[in-house]
Scaffold this motif. Structure first.
Motif, PDB file in Angstrom:
ATOM      1  N   LYS A  90       0.918  -1.303  -0.073  1.00 11.81           N
ATOM      2  CA  LYS A  90      -0.028   0.091   0.039  1.00 11.81           C
ATOM      3  C   LYS A  90       0.908   1.133   0.128  1.00 11.81           C
ATOM      4  CE  LYS A  90      -3.800   2.309   2.529  1.00 11.81           C
ATOM      5  NZ  LYS A  90      -3.210   3.697   2.291  1.00 11.81           N
ATOM      6  N   ILE A  91       1.939   1.201   0.722  1.00 12.50           N
ATOM      7  CA  ILE A  91       2.603   2.286   1.105  1.00 12.50           C
ATOM      8  C   ILE A  91       3.489   2.738  -0.583  1.00 12.50           C
ATOM      9  CG2 ILE A  91       5.108   3.212   2.022  1.00 12.50           C
ATOM     10  CD1 ILE A  91       4.110   1.892   4.453  1.00 12.50           C
ATOM     11  N   GLN A  92       4.012   1.485  -1.134  1.00 10.51           N
ATOM     12  CA  GLN A  92       4.452   1.496  -2.507  1.00 10.51           C
ATOM     13  C   GLN A  92       3.701   2.205  -3.462  1.00 10.51           C
ATOM     14  OE1 GLN A  92       5.626  -2.348  -4.012  1.00 10.51           O
ATOM     15  NE2 GLN A  92       7.482  -1.140  -5.523  1.00 10.51           N
ATOM     16  N   SER A  93       2.371   1.587  -3.362  1.00  9.37           N
ATOM     17  CA  SER A  93       1.180   2.363  -4.420  1.00  9.37           C
ATOM     18  C   SER A  93       0.990   3.733  -4.163  1.00  9.37           C
ATOM     19  CB  SER A  93      -0.008   1.366  -4.310  1.00  9.37           C
ATOM     20  OG  SER A  93      -1.071   1.863  -4.887  1.00  9.37           O
ATOM     21  N   ASP A  94       0.977   4.034  -2.896  1.00  6.63           N
ATOM     22  CA  ASP A  94       0.799   5.648  -2.765  1.00  6.63           C
ATOM     23  C   ASP A  94       2.129   6.301  -3.274  1.00  6.63           C
ATOM     24  OD1 ASP A  94      -1.378   4.952  -1.430  1.00  6.63           O
ATOM     25  OD2 ASP A  94      -0.690   5.023   0.610  1.00  6.63           O
ATOM     26  N   GLN A 101       1.523  11.959  -9.892  1.00  6.98           N
ATOM     27  CA  GLN A 101       0.890  13.100  -9.741  1.00  6.98           C
ATOM     28  C   GLN A 101       2.075  14.184  -9.950  1.00  6.98           C
ATOM     29  OE1 GLN A 101      -0.575  13.517  -5.833  1.00  6.98           O
ATOM     30  NE2 GLN A 101      -2.459  12.219  -6.126  1.00  6.98           N
ATOM     31  N   LEU A 102       3.618  13.989  -9.732  1.00  6.68           N
ATOM     32  CA  LEU A 102       4.348  15.011  -9.843  1.00  6.68           C
ATOM     33  C   LEU A 102       4.886  15.049 -11.098  1.00  6.68           C
ATOM     34  CD1 LEU A 102       6.798  14.004  -6.658  1.00  6.68           C
ATOM     35  CD2 LEU A 102       5.395  16.190  -7.008  1.00  6.68           C
ATOM     36  N   ASN A 103       4.723  14.133 -12.236  1.00  4.29           N
ATOM     37  CA  ASN A 103       4.988  13.981 -13.370  1.00  4.29           C
ATOM     38  C   ASN A 103       3.790  14.762 -14.126  1.00  4.29           C
ATOM     39  OD1 ASN A 103       7.266  12.295 -13.394  1.00  4.29           O
ATOM     40  ND2 ASN A 103       6.032  10.631 -13.378  1.00  4.29           N
ATOM     41  N   ASP A 104       2.610  14.755 -13.664  1.00  2.00           N
ATOM     42  CA  ASP A 104       1.504  15.498 -14.244  1.00  2.00           C
ATOM     43  C   ASP A 104       1.292  16.754 -13.482  1.00  2.00           C
ATOM     44  OD1 ASP A 104       1.275  13.314 -16.237  1.00  2.00           O
ATOM     45  OD2 ASP A 104      -0.324  12.592 -14.799  1.00  2.00           O
ATOM     46  N   ALA A 105       2.319  17.318 -12.926  1.00  2.00           N
ATOM     47  CA  ALA A 105       2.266  18.732 -12.028  1.00  2.00           C
ATOM     48  C   ALA A 105       1.703  19.627 -13.061  1.00  2.00           C
ATOM     49  CB  ALA A 105       3.692  18.859 -11.388  1.00  2.00           C
ATOM     50  N   THR A 108      -1.293  24.539  -9.774  1.00  2.00           N
ATOM     51  CA  THR A 108      -2.648  25.074  -9.362  1.00  2.00           C
ATOM     52  C   THR A 108      -2.778  24.911  -7.827  1.00  2.00           C
ATOM     53  OG1 THR A 108      -3.830  23.194  -9.889  1.00  2.00           O
ATOM     54  CG2 THR A 108      -3.444  24.911 -11.552  1.00  2.00           C
ATOM     55  N   PRO A 109      -3.905  25.710  -7.269  1.00  2.00           N
ATOM     56  CA  PRO A 109      -4.056  25.317  -5.782  1.00  2.00           C
ATOM     57  C   PRO A 109      -4.643  24.176  -5.400  1.00  2.00           C
ATOM     58  CG  PRO A 109      -4.765  27.672  -6.362  1.00  2.00           C
ATOM     59  CD  PRO A 109      -4.206  27.027  -7.731  1.00  2.00           C
ATOM     60  N   GLU A 110      -5.458  23.640  -6.311  1.00  2.00           N
ATOM     61  CA  GLU A 110      -6.056  22.381  -6.115  1.00  2.00           C
ATOM     62  C   GLU A 110      -5.057  21.212  -6.358  1.00  2.00           C
ATOM     63  OE1 GLU A 110      -6.963  24.448  -8.378  1.00  2.00           O
ATOM     64  OE2 GLU A 110      -8.943  25.110  -7.699  1.00  2.00           O
ATOM     65  N   PHE A 111      -3.950  21.481  -7.215  1.00  2.00           N
ATOM     66  CA  PHE A 111      -2.972  20.593  -7.410  1.00  2.00           C
ATOM     67  C   PHE A 111      -2.121  20.444  -5.821  1.00  2.00           C
ATOM     68  CE2 PHE A 111       1.457  19.477  -8.426  1.00  2.00           C
ATOM     69  CZ  PHE A 111       1.187  18.295  -8.774  1.00  2.00           C
ATOM     70  N   VAL A 112      -1.676  21.412  -5.546  1.00  3.66           N
ATOM     71  CA  VAL A 112      -1.046  21.514  -4.392  1.00  3.66           C
ATOM     72  C   VAL A 112      -1.756  21.165  -3.201  1.00  3.66           C
ATOM     73  CG1 VAL A 112       0.114  23.063  -2.460  1.00  3.66           C
ATOM     74  CG2 VAL A 112       0.238  23.819  -5.165  1.00  3.66           C
ATOM     75  N   ASP A 113      -2.889  21.226  -3.056  1.00  6.72           N
ATOM     76  CA  ASP A 113      -3.579  20.495  -1.839  1.00  6.72           C
ATOM     77  C   ASP A 113      -3.666  19.036  -2.090  1.00  6.72           C
ATOM     78  OD1 ASP A 113      -4.280  23.078  -0.649  1.00  6.72           O
ATOM     79  OD2 ASP A 113      -6.176  23.265  -1.734  1.00  6.72           O
ATOM     80  N   LYS A 114      -4.211  18.721  -3.348  1.00  6.68           N
ATOM     81  CA  LYS A 114      -3.871  17.219  -3.525  1.00  6.68           C
ATOM     82  C   LYS A 114      -2.775  16.422  -3.285  1.00  6.68           C
ATOM     83  CE  LYS A 114      -5.459  13.702  -7.091  1.00  6.68           C
ATOM     84  NZ  LYS A 114      -6.016  13.578  -8.235  1.00  6.68           N
ATOM     85  N   LEU A 115      -1.548  17.118  -3.713  1.00  8.10           N
ATOM     86  CA  LEU A 115      -0.276  16.713  -3.351  1.00  8.10           C
ATOM     87  C   LEU A 115      -0.083  16.696  -1.673  1.00  8.10           C
ATOM     88  CD1 LEU A 115       2.278  16.175  -4.913  1.00  8.10           C
ATOM     89  CD2 LEU A 115       3.157  18.154  -4.712  1.00  8.10           C
ATOM     90  N   LYS A 116      -0.376  17.655  -1.143  1.00  3.82           N
ATOM     91  CA  LYS A 116      -0.178  17.672   0.467  1.00  3.82           C
ATOM     92  C   LYS A 116      -1.300  16.573   0.981  1.00  3.82           C
ATOM     93  CE  LYS A 116       0.640  22.643   1.004  1.00  3.82           C
ATOM     94  NZ  LYS A 116       0.162  23.677   1.706  1.00  3.82           N
ATOM     95  N   MET A 119       0.812  13.314   0.166  1.00  2.67           N
ATOM     96  CA  MET A 119       1.984  13.105   1.048  1.00  2.67           C
ATOM     97  C   MET A 119       1.782  12.922   2.334  1.00  2.67           C
ATOM     98  SD  MET A 119       4.396  16.125  -0.696  1.00  2.67           S
ATOM     99  CE  MET A 119       5.678  15.946   0.464  1.00  2.67           C
ATOM    100  N   GLY A 120       0.500  13.547   3.039  1.00  4.36           N
ATOM    101  CA  GLY A 120       0.150  13.278   4.624  1.00  4.36           C
ATOM    102  C   GLY A 120      -0.277  11.796   4.604  1.00  4.36           C
ATOM    103  N   GLU A 121      -1.009  11.335   3.624  1.00  4.20           N
ATOM    104  CA  GLU A 121      -1.410   9.744   3.571  1.00  4.20           C
ATOM    105  C   GLU A 121      -0.071   8.916   3.570  1.00  4.20           C
ATOM    106  OE1 GLU A 121      -3.998   9.301   0.539  1.00  4.20           O
ATOM    107  OE2 GLU A 121      -5.511  10.299   1.337  1.00  4.20           O
ATOM    108  N   ILE A 122       1.043   9.116   3.113  1.00 12.73           N
ATOM    109  CA  ILE A 122       2.176   8.453   2.682  1.00 12.73           C
ATOM    110  C   ILE A 122       2.744   8.427   4.098  1.00 12.73           C
ATOM    111  CG2 ILE A 122       4.391   7.956   1.759  1.00 12.73           C
ATOM    112  CD1 ILE A 122       3.039   9.048  -0.910  1.00 12.73           C
ATOM    113  N   GLU A 123       2.957   9.634   4.712  1.00 14.46           N
ATOM    114  CA  GLU A 123       3.550   9.662   5.845  1.00 14.46           C
ATOM    115  C   GLU A 123       2.939   9.151   6.940  1.00 14.46           C
ATOM    116  OE1 GLU A 123       5.325  13.484   8.615  1.00 14.46           O
ATOM    117  OE2 GLU A 123       4.179  13.916   6.920  1.00 14.46           O
ATOM    118  N   ASN A 124       1.700   9.257   7.031  1.00 15.04           N
ATOM    119  CA  ASN A 124       0.854   8.594   8.153  1.00 15.04           C
ATOM    120  C   ASN A 124       0.977   7.011   8.126  1.00 15.04           C
ATOM    121  OD1 ASN A 124      -0.158  11.054   9.298  1.00 15.04           O
ATOM    122  ND2 ASN A 124      -1.788  10.841   8.123  1.00 15.04           N
TER     123      ASN A 124
END
Length: 262
Positions: A90-94, A101-105, A108-116, A119-124
């Motif tokens: 699961k971690i690898q998939s995330d 997502q970074l490749n399709d960067a 936009t604010p929406e992209f930054v929020d989605k990226l955060k 990253m939060g899900e992976i860190e958790n």
């Protein structure tokens, strides 16, 4: 010079072919030997099981318990392995999703929020995995400590047993209480001394460590039954029945000691 190089290259190629054939021959021989040994191994296991599961075998019960324990541990390891692989997958998939997502960067604010969020899900997920493994490791350390304590207690018991066996004959030949002194001592004193000699002197047959531990816990709880759980925790080499017998011995010891003082 070209002929010399060609000759050297040809010799090298021949050597590589010979090496590959030799390795292949070794593999074939190993497989053949393994196949030949399989029936012998099966027969050996069959003979061992026939002996150990025989009703007349003293090891039948112990062996059955050991086999069952090994089976349960094997299942537990496989379950734990599958769980860890699932978490890592699961971690690898995330992480792959984050890379996509970074490749399709897009800035936009929406992209930054989605990226955060990703990253939060992976860190958790990583933090939860590390915490779970830490708790498992600590539990294993506790179990190892308890096992080592039990082994030490058993080792002390074996040493005392060996020592007792070597001196048993001499001890049995000793009189319980000096016959001459019996006539001149109070009955309470004689009874107390006889009790000590018959039950293992002042420690009741236990080694000093276990006896002192029992006294400490028993005194702490003032002899109430609530002391049993703590006693079992500290006296790893003793069963509940052993401690109950020790409690009876100590109660009688105190009664006879009090009579002697009177």
């Amino acid at each position: 010079q070209n002929d010399s190089c060609s000759s050297t290259a040809g010799a090298g190629a021949q050597f590589q072919k010979w090496k590959l054939k030799a390795e292949q021959a070794k593999k074939v021989e190993f497989i053949r030997t393994t196949e030949m040994l399989k029936p012998q191994l099966a027969n050996a296991e069959k003979g061992t099981n026939r002996y150990l599961y025989n009703r007349k075998s003293d090891l039948r019960v112990e062996y059955s318990i050991l086999v069952e324990l090994v089976h349960r541990m094997s299942i537990s390891r496989k379950t734990e392995k599958a769980k860890i692989l699932q978490q890592l997958s699961k971690i690898q998939s995330d992480v792959k999703r984050l890379q996509q997502q970074l490749n399709d960067a897009r800035p936009t604010p929406e992209f930054v929020d989605k990226l955060k969020e990703t990253m939060g899900e992976i860190e958790n997920a990583i933090s939860a995995f590390k915490e779970e493994q830490r708790q498992i490791y600590e539990q294993l350390l506790k179990e190892e400590k308890a096992t080592m304590s039990e082994l030490s207690a058993l080792e002390r018991k074996v040493k005392l047993w060996v020592l007792g066996s070597s001196t048993a004959g001499k001890v049995l030949k000793l009189p319980s209480v000096n016959k001459v002194l019996e006539k001149h001592l109070p009955e309470e004193v004689v009874e107390f001394e006889r009790f000590l000699q018959q039950t293992g002197e002042w420690q009741g047959g236990w080694d000093d460590h276990d006896h002192q531990t029992f006294l400490k816990v028993w005194t702490k709880h003032k002899g109430r039954l609530s002391y049993m759980d703590e006693a079992l925790e500290y006296l790893c080499g003793q069963t509940k029945e052993d401690i109950e017998q020790r409690d009876k011995w100590y109660q009688k010891f105190l009664i006879l000691l009090e009579r002697k003082k009177e």
